[in-house]
Every structure is written in C-alpha cells, then in structure tokens.
Design an enzyme around this catalytic site. Structure first.
Site, short mmCIF file in Angstrom:
data_model
loop_
_atom_site.label_atom_id
_atom_site.label_comp_id
_atom_site.label_asym_id
_atom_site.label_seq_id
_atom_site.Cartn_x
_atom_site.Cartn_y
_atom_site.Cartn_z
CB ALA A 60 57.62 -15.65 10.42
CE1 TYR A 61 50.26 -15.30 14.56
CE2 TYR A 61 50.52 -17.37 15.75
CZ TYR A 61 49.82 -16.20 15.51
OH TYR A 61 48.69 -15.92 16.23
CB VAL A 62 56.80 -19.52 16.58
CG1 VAL A 62 57.49 -19.83 17.89
CG2 VAL A 62 55.76 -20.60 16.25
CE LYS B 93 50.22 -13.19 17.50
NZ LYS B 93 49.49 -11.93 17.78
#
Length: 243
Positions: free
Chosen positions: A146-148, A151
């Site tokens: 999710a973070y990848v 960003k």
C-alpha cells in the site's frame, strides 16, 4: 505551508524555513506538539502559526491554506510532507483499514492540499509546491504494498500538476526520500527491527538521512535557486536509486 510539521522532516523543515525568513503555517494532527513548535519559532523571532488538522480531510487542508492567505497575505510555497507508513506486512495480510489510511494520508492528503494551494498560488502569479514521495515511489523496497503504491501515486500527481500549471507560474516537484530517522521510521523499526540494516545498506552512503538533510532539499525546491526545475522527482536518498 508545511504538513506533517509536528515531528521529523516536517519539524526540521519548519525550523529551517523559518530561519531563512519564511512565514510558516504548520499543519499536523498532534495539536500540542504543533503549537509548541510554533511557539518555539515565534520566540526566536519567526512568524509561525499552528493549524491543527488532518490532510486526509479536504476541509482541514482548505482551512490551512485560508489561514496562510488571510494571516500572511498569500501562499508562495508548500511542502506537502505528511505521511503514514506501516511495516512490510504481505499484501494479502494487510487490513483494508491500513490500506485506506495509507492512501488517505499519502495520496488524498497531497491531492487535498494541492487542490487549494494551487489556486492560491495562481492568484499571486505563481509559487512552488514540494511533495514528499519516497524511494518506495520508484520501486518495491520492503515497505508495505500500500505504501509503495501510494508513493508512486505522489510522483504521478506531482508530474500531472506540474504539466497543468507550469505556464501559470506554479512549479511542482517531488522528493524521492530515502530512509530517514524520523519518528515514523522508529515506529516501523520497533515493529520490524530486522529492517534497520537493510534500510541503511540500501544507500550508497550506508546510513539513514537526518531529517534536516531532506528539509534542505525542500527549501531549495521552494526557492528561486530551483526556478527552472519542475515536474521532477528529486532523489534525496543517499544514492539508493542510483544502483
């Protein structure tokens, strides 16, 4: 206007921008810490206002921009730095709530802020926006999926906004930030301490950044020295994306 200003890169940026003569509007959810930082800066002779709020709320983002315009006469620069991350839980084990919060803060937060920052800047003839992305915005890093994804989206929003508003005087750039010793990073490492050596090893310099090192890059992108830089994803990563 600096989001995520109560700690880490945001707090370092607040101190640096204020020391360089900027009037700063500080936004973050942690009201007590935010107000303490604003008081610290004011005591040093700077112009600083705390505007508690959550970037995931468009109303809160709009209010912070309104404060900048009303109290300081306009908005020239914005550092959209607020972020949210968790340890690298496998995708199929990641709760929907974690995914939603990750996207809300990291993507919707930048969207909400730019939707109101850009008109304020256009009305003054231009300005500069810096959005915080990450090495995880360029490749999978061990952070959560999710973070990848979030960003990566920040870089996409940055480029799209730069293309749409460049002729109207608004520059928009992103920082591709490497591992940095912030409170958020320390929280991740408490959950997954085995990641610390990996994060440090990822950089050519074999260390993590100090928050002020990232803040200096944001200050340069907000200033006239970067007047021909827009739509860029600028690495501040100790060389992590060079190899």
């Amino acid at each position: 206007m600096i989001t995520g200003a109560s700690s880490g890169i945001g707090a370092a940026a607040a101190r640096l921008f204020a020391a360089q003569g900027a009037a700063v509007v500080l936004m973050a959810r942690r009201e007590e810490r935010l107000r303490a930082l604003a008081a610290e800066l004011t005591a040093s002779g700077a112009r600083a206002l705390a505007v508690p709020g959550d970037v995931a709320s468009e109303a809160d983002a709009a209010h912070a921009v309104k404060v900048a315009v009303t109290e300081f006469g306009g908005l020239d620069c914005a550092f959209n730095n607020a972020g949210y991350a968790t340890a690298g839980t496998p995708l199929h084990e990641t709760d929907a709530a974690v995914y939603e919060r990750t996207m809300d803060v990291n993507v919707r937060g930048v969207w909400n802020c730019m939707r109101h920052q850009i008109p304020a800047m256009v009305s003054r003839g231009g300005g500069s926006i810096v959005n915080t992305s990450s090495v995880a915005g360029t490749r999978a890093t061990g952070a959560s999926a999710a973070y990848v994804a979030a960003k990566h989206a920040v870089i996409g929003l940055t480029r799209a906004a730069a293309a749409e508003y460049g002729e109207r005087g608004v520059r928009v750039n992103a920082l591709v930030v490497g591992s940095t010793r912030t409170e958020m990073m320390e929280q991740v490492l408490r959950t997954a301490p085995e990641l610390e050596d990996r994060f440090a090893a990822d950089a050519i310099q074999k260390r993590m950044a100090a928050p002020v090192e990232v803040a200096r890059a944001a200050a340069w992108l907000c200033g006239d020295g970067s007047s021909f830089v827009t739509g860029a994803a600028v690495p501040v990563d100790g060389g992590a994306t060079a190899t």
